[in-house]
Design a protein around this motif. Sequence first.
Motif, PDB file in Angstrom:
ATOM      1  N   LEU A  55     -19.948  14.653  28.578  1.00  0.00           N
ATOM      2  CA  LEU A  55     -20.362  16.056  28.657  1.00  0.00           C
ATOM      3  C   LEU A  55     -20.822  16.440  30.061  1.00  0.00           C
ATOM      4  CD1 LEU A  55     -22.307  16.435  25.275  1.00  0.00           C
ATOM      5  CD2 LEU A  55     -20.050  17.355  25.855  1.00  0.00           C
ATOM      6  N   ALA A  56     -21.427  15.490  30.775  1.00  0.00           N
ATOM      7  CA  ALA A  56     -21.871  15.782  32.145  1.00  0.00           C
ATOM      8  C   ALA A  56     -20.680  16.074  33.043  1.00  0.00           C
ATOM      9  CB  ALA A  56     -22.676  14.604  32.694  1.00  0.00           C
ATOM     10  N   PHE A  57     -19.593  15.324  32.859  1.00  0.00           N
ATOM     11  CA  PHE A  57     -18.392  15.523  33.665  1.00  0.00           C
ATOM     12  C   PHE A  57     -17.650  16.787  33.214  1.00  0.00           C
ATOM     13  CE2 PHE A  57     -19.655  11.161  33.782  1.00  0.00           C
ATOM     14  CZ  PHE A  57     -19.493  10.797  35.112  1.00  0.00           C
ATOM     15  N   ASP A  58     -17.718  17.072  31.905  1.00  0.00           N
ATOM     16  CA  ASP A  58     -17.150  18.328  31.409  1.00  0.00           C
ATOM     17  C   ASP A  58     -17.902  19.519  31.992  1.00  0.00           C
ATOM     18  OD1 ASP A  58     -15.451  16.791  29.925  1.00  0.00           O
ATOM     19  OD2 ASP A  58     -16.422  17.171  28.001  1.00  0.00           O
ATOM     20  N   THR A  59     -19.224  19.378  32.094  1.00  0.00           N
ATOM     21  CA  THR A  59     -20.041  20.470  32.635  1.00  0.00           C
ATOM     22  C   THR A  59     -19.623  20.814  34.056  1.00  0.00           C
ATOM     23  OG1 THR A  59     -21.937  19.880  31.254  1.00  0.00           O
ATOM     24  CG2 THR A  59     -22.392  21.169  33.239  1.00  0.00           C
ATOM     25  N   THR A  60     -19.466  19.787  34.871  1.00  0.00           N
ATOM     26  CA  THR A  60     -19.038  20.021  36.248  1.00  0.00           C
ATOM     27  C   THR A  60     -17.699  20.751  36.290  1.00  0.00           C
ATOM     28  OG1 THR A  60     -20.218  18.087  37.081  1.00  0.00           O
ATOM     29  CG2 THR A  60     -18.386  18.892  38.407  1.00  0.00           C
ATOM     30  N   THR A  61     -16.749  20.266  35.511  1.00  0.00           N
ATOM     31  CA  THR A  61     -15.410  20.872  35.495  1.00  0.00           C
ATOM     32  C   THR A  61     -15.460  22.312  35.002  1.00  0.00           C
ATOM     33  OG1 THR A  61     -14.397  18.721  35.090  1.00  0.00           O
ATOM     34  CG2 THR A  61     -13.092  20.662  34.558  1.00  0.00           C
ATOM     35  N   ILE A  62     -16.123  22.512  33.876  1.00  0.00           N
ATOM     36  CA  ILE A  62     -16.159  23.844  33.255  1.00  0.00           C
ATOM     37  C   ILE A  62     -16.821  24.857  34.177  1.00  0.00           C
ATOM     38  CG2 ILE A  62     -17.185  25.153  31.355  1.00  0.00           C
ATOM     39  CD1 ILE A  62     -16.701  22.583  29.624  1.00  0.00           C
ATOM     40  N   LEU A  63     -17.871  24.455  34.856  1.00  0.00           N
ATOM     41  CA  LEU A  63     -18.558  25.391  35.748  1.00  0.00           C
ATOM     42  C   LEU A  63     -17.750  25.666  37.008  1.00  0.00           C
ATOM     43  CD1 LEU A  63     -22.249  24.189  35.347  1.00  0.00           C
ATOM     44  CD2 LEU A  63     -21.161  26.196  34.340  1.00  0.00           C
ATOM     45  N   TYR A  64     -17.061  24.663  37.526  1.00  0.00           N
ATOM     46  CA  TYR A  64     -16.146  24.889  38.653  1.00  0.00           C
ATOM     47  C   TYR A  64     -15.049  25.871  38.260  1.00  0.00           C
ATOM     48  CZ  TYR A  64     -17.209  21.645  42.509  1.00  0.00           C
ATOM     49  OH  TYR A  64     -17.750  21.031  43.608  1.00  0.00           O
ATOM     50  N   ASN A  97      -8.967  28.634  32.816  1.00  0.00           N
ATOM     51  CA  ASN A  97      -9.286  27.563  31.869  1.00  0.00           C
ATOM     52  C   ASN A  97      -8.059  26.824  31.362  1.00  0.00           C
ATOM     53  OD1 ASN A  97     -12.183  27.067  31.170  1.00  0.00           O
ATOM     54  ND2 ASN A  97     -12.189  29.292  30.987  1.00  0.00           N
ATOM     55  N   LEU A  98      -7.037  27.558  30.978  1.00  0.00           N
ATOM     56  CA  LEU A  98      -5.861  26.891  30.428  1.00  0.00           C
ATOM     57  C   LEU A  98      -5.100  26.102  31.487  1.00  0.00           C
ATOM     58  CD1 LEU A  98      -4.490  29.501  27.867  1.00  0.00           C
ATOM     59  CD2 LEU A  98      -5.946  27.497  27.467  1.00  0.00           C
TER      60      LEU A  98
END
Length: 641
Positions: A55-64, A97-98
């Motif tokens: 989830l921490a790595f997802d957070t970085t990606t999603i926010l970028y 996103n996609l």
Amino acid sequence: MKKYPRLNEYKVLALRILLAYVFYSIARILFYFYNSSLIKVNSLTDFLSLCYHGLAFDTTTILYVNGLFILVSILPFVTNTHKRFQKVVFYIYFVTNLLAFSANFIDFIYYRYTFSRSTRASLDTLQNEQNKLLLLGNFLLNYWHVFVFFIVLALVWIWLYKKIKLSDTKQHPNIPYFAFSTVSFVLIAALCIGGIRGDFKKSTRPINILDASRFTKNTSQADVVLNTPFAIIRTWNTNTFQKVNLVSKVQIDSLLVPIKQYKNNPSTKPNIVIFLLESFAREYNGAFNKGIKIPNYEGYTPFVDSLAQHSMIYTNAYANGWKSIHGVSSVIAGIPSFQNAFTSSPFPQQKIESLVSILKSEGYDTSFFHGAPNGSMGFLGFGNILGYDQYYGKTEYNNDADFDGVWGIWDEPFFQYFNKTLSKKKTPFMATLFSVSSHEPYNIPEKYEGKFPKGKVNINESIGYTDMALQKFFASAIKESWYKNTIFVLVADHGNTIAYDEYRKEFMKNTVPILFFSPDEKYVGVNNDWAQQIDIYPTLIDMIGYQKPFRSWGRSLINDKQVAPFVIKYGSNMYQFMSGNYICTFDGKKATGFYDKNDKAMENNLISNRNSEMNAIELRCKAFVQDYMERVIDKRLTTVK
């Protein structure tokens, strides 16, 4: 609502961002589903733990990825809730996103070839392909189920997004509205910055790919923790070529001996023919698996197996990279690739001492053959840097009737073209051929349907076809005058689809066959010592009796007494240094693990019981990394000390 005029907008924003987490989690589950045979996870609890840390790595990606979407959503435009404005926001959200989300789906399949998440270097490789649309179409055709998964999840994502309603509210541009917006903007921005970095500690660097390994029981599990967009983003402008100061110059010269000089053989000038065979992994070659007890083992290379009886073969050899171009730089120039490839770094444009340059100085004609469209894989560009005299590709072959429809000219006719072209050259010559047909989608010509075993995995049939093409090449070459005075080398560029559990073990991935054959059978036997692609260049230099100093990180496999057999490669976000009785994992500065040489599955880390041999191996690894970085960065890839 008047006290907090935009509270509902922020709730909707949070729910829309939360949707991204849901779908990234689904993508992680699917990634593991497709690659569970390559990544050992002991229990559901362990898998859920990996997902949690992911989830921490997802957070970085999603926010970028959602930076623009979030910015547009929180700026106080007053018209934020209007339908037209929300329509613009909708397109910003899904276009970004996609696009990022789709990268995960590529690695459902691509991971089985690289054993790591795709990075910026993976995108750089595609730049050299002229038939990108054809390759994409072929991917969609052969792996339609991945495409279906993506489309279904995208449609569900869009449907759920539209279920999160934001009512059209008329806002008044007054002090409470702007004051609340300003405070919210600062708070959300702070949260985003912390999320992108990975946590909120001022002294902590942003998380990167290596941090995923902190939460794993074996290194391959790090790829479950990661997501592909994160790996691409974090390597986009990252130059992993950085100098380190770990050992002294004296230690480098004694442990590594980067400048070598052999005087074991008299000076001769045999022709040299190197077959770099696409994905021709050790697993598929029966002669290289006799010492490995694999239940129900099947090989698919009857000709190579027969040739091996008259050759010197190395049954414990590894690739020094994970892509085709890495195989070329490793075999021909003795330059391995680690976290990022040398060939896609800022440093390949320099003078490089290699098999090509040394043999040209000895009067050899040098040529490179690859049946794909000229420039494919980056071979033409790198070949020009190395200084090959001629390049022969699909253009020079000039007969599209033999085009396989995807990658290039079928191996059988191109190998015959290879023989005919060599037979017109003056000797001595050095020629490199990179094969094509044992590449995804693993097709074979229609006339050979049913001739070769389908095997256990998708590549096996095409391996059989390439093996037959080799047999026919040798049947033609033996009739030529140059044949008897030639050293032939067969080696794979990297591994590929795995059928047997033995080869799914972390330290068995990317194993390759190495074979030296000369018609006079000067070199015959089976060697089980550690060996690697970067050893081929110095071995050939030793075989021909070249007696001047030359730069090489590899060692001669036939005579070198100065450097003990070893292998260095990069996998699961770590250097892996193999020598003697142990395998060392190394993070670039220090050892993180030691494993018995037979513990290829990494089941028992011995680092808490270190001994003198382990310490010596770590020191050699430090020497290698330090000298490698210094020479690449300082542009000293020659005999300059």
